[in-house]
Design a protein around this motif. Structure first.
Motif: not given
Length: 297
Positions: A25-30, A63-67
């Protein structure tokens, strides 16, 4: 807050045990931020919110807000068919630092139009976070009427509507009604139908919350920005470049084709949670063809 541009309705990637894949999920955000998007939406319909428990729902928002860390707008899906649960999730999103909350109309209950105003007003009054009402009658059995959208626009804290009724006329009527009340600059309309984003923006929408942008964010961003810059010639070219892919991505229930496409592209997506399951083979071939023609696989 002005909701404008390209927002991605993100998938929730799962691991082989169908648990949230936080690293993915973090990878997709970036990845999506690098594609130039204006905002990301977590724990919405495309994120399989219906099969996330309360704790998982909150985890996705955290996770969304953090990343994202302020680089683009972080929007939390916080809707529910119970006002009390939607209120709880929206308060959580506000406390977590989300930039906005996307709330689907209560599904199955089929609340009356004045009850919809009461639902959203109750949450807006209790939560210090900009709210986007989400109208998708094909999923909820409830349709926000034009007059109701105008009433919502008058409520402090309700700042936009995501319109996925599939009607250009409906968005045109909402914009005209807002203009008559002098509200068109204070209340935004966002496309909730990827293939209709160009015509919806032509009649007053200011952007899109897009599921297909998980796959082809670059071109969606270029098209939306072209429209915002009044370059409709370029926007039309991009629309026709994307339209077959968009149709393939909705050939079965969202987010099944989107997650399938991401897996084919090597992006974190993983399996589905039941009752969703793998695509039919003939539809999968149509999706693969569209991805190849778009140079994505």
């Amino acid at each position: 807050m002005k909701f404008e541009g390209t927002y991605v309705a993100m998938v929730t990637p799962f691991d082989e045990n169908k648990q949230i894949d936080e690293e993915g999920f973090r990878s997709n955000i970036n990845y999506l931020i690098d594609q130039g998007v204006d905002g990301l939406v977590g724990a919405g319909t495309t994120g399989e919110s219906a099969t996330l428990n309360h704790e998982e729902h909150q985890k996705v928002i955290e996770i969304l807000v953090d990343e994202v860390d302020g680089r683009v707008e972080a929007i939390a899906g916080t809707g529910s068919n119970a006002t009390s649960e939607a209120l709880s999730l929206t308060k959580f999103a506000a406390d977590a630092g989300a930039d906005g909350a996307l709330l689907i109309t209560p599904y199955y209950n089929k609340p009356q139009q004045h009850a919809l105003v009461d639902h959203y007003s109750t949450i807006a009054a209790a939560c210090d976070i900009p709210i986007i009402a989400y109208n998708v009658p094909s999923r909820t059995g409830s349709d926000i009427a034009v007059e109701t959208a105008v009433e919502l626009a008058k409520v402090e804290g309700i700042e936009a509507i995501k319109e996925a009724s599939g009607s250009v006329d409906k968005v045109s009527d909402i914009y005209r009604a807002l203009s008559r009340e002098g509200l068109e600059d204070d209340f935004n309309i966002l496309s909730g139908e990827d293939s209709l984003t160009l015509p919806l923006m032509a009649v007053g929408a200011t952007g899109v919350i897009s599921a297909s942008a998980n796959i082809d964010a670059r071109r969606m961003v270029l098209m939306v920005n072209s429209i915002l810059n009044d370059d409709y010639t370029r926007a039309m070219e991009l629309h026709y470049e994307m339209v077959d892919l968009i149709r393939a991505l909705f050939i079965e229930s969202n987010p099944v084709p989107v997650k399938t496409a991401m897996n084919l592209m090597g992006l974190p997506a993983g399996p589905f949670r039941q009752p969703l399951c793998e695509m039919k083979e003939d539809n999968l071939e149509i999706l693969k063809k569209a991805l190849k023609e778009s140079d994505l696989i």
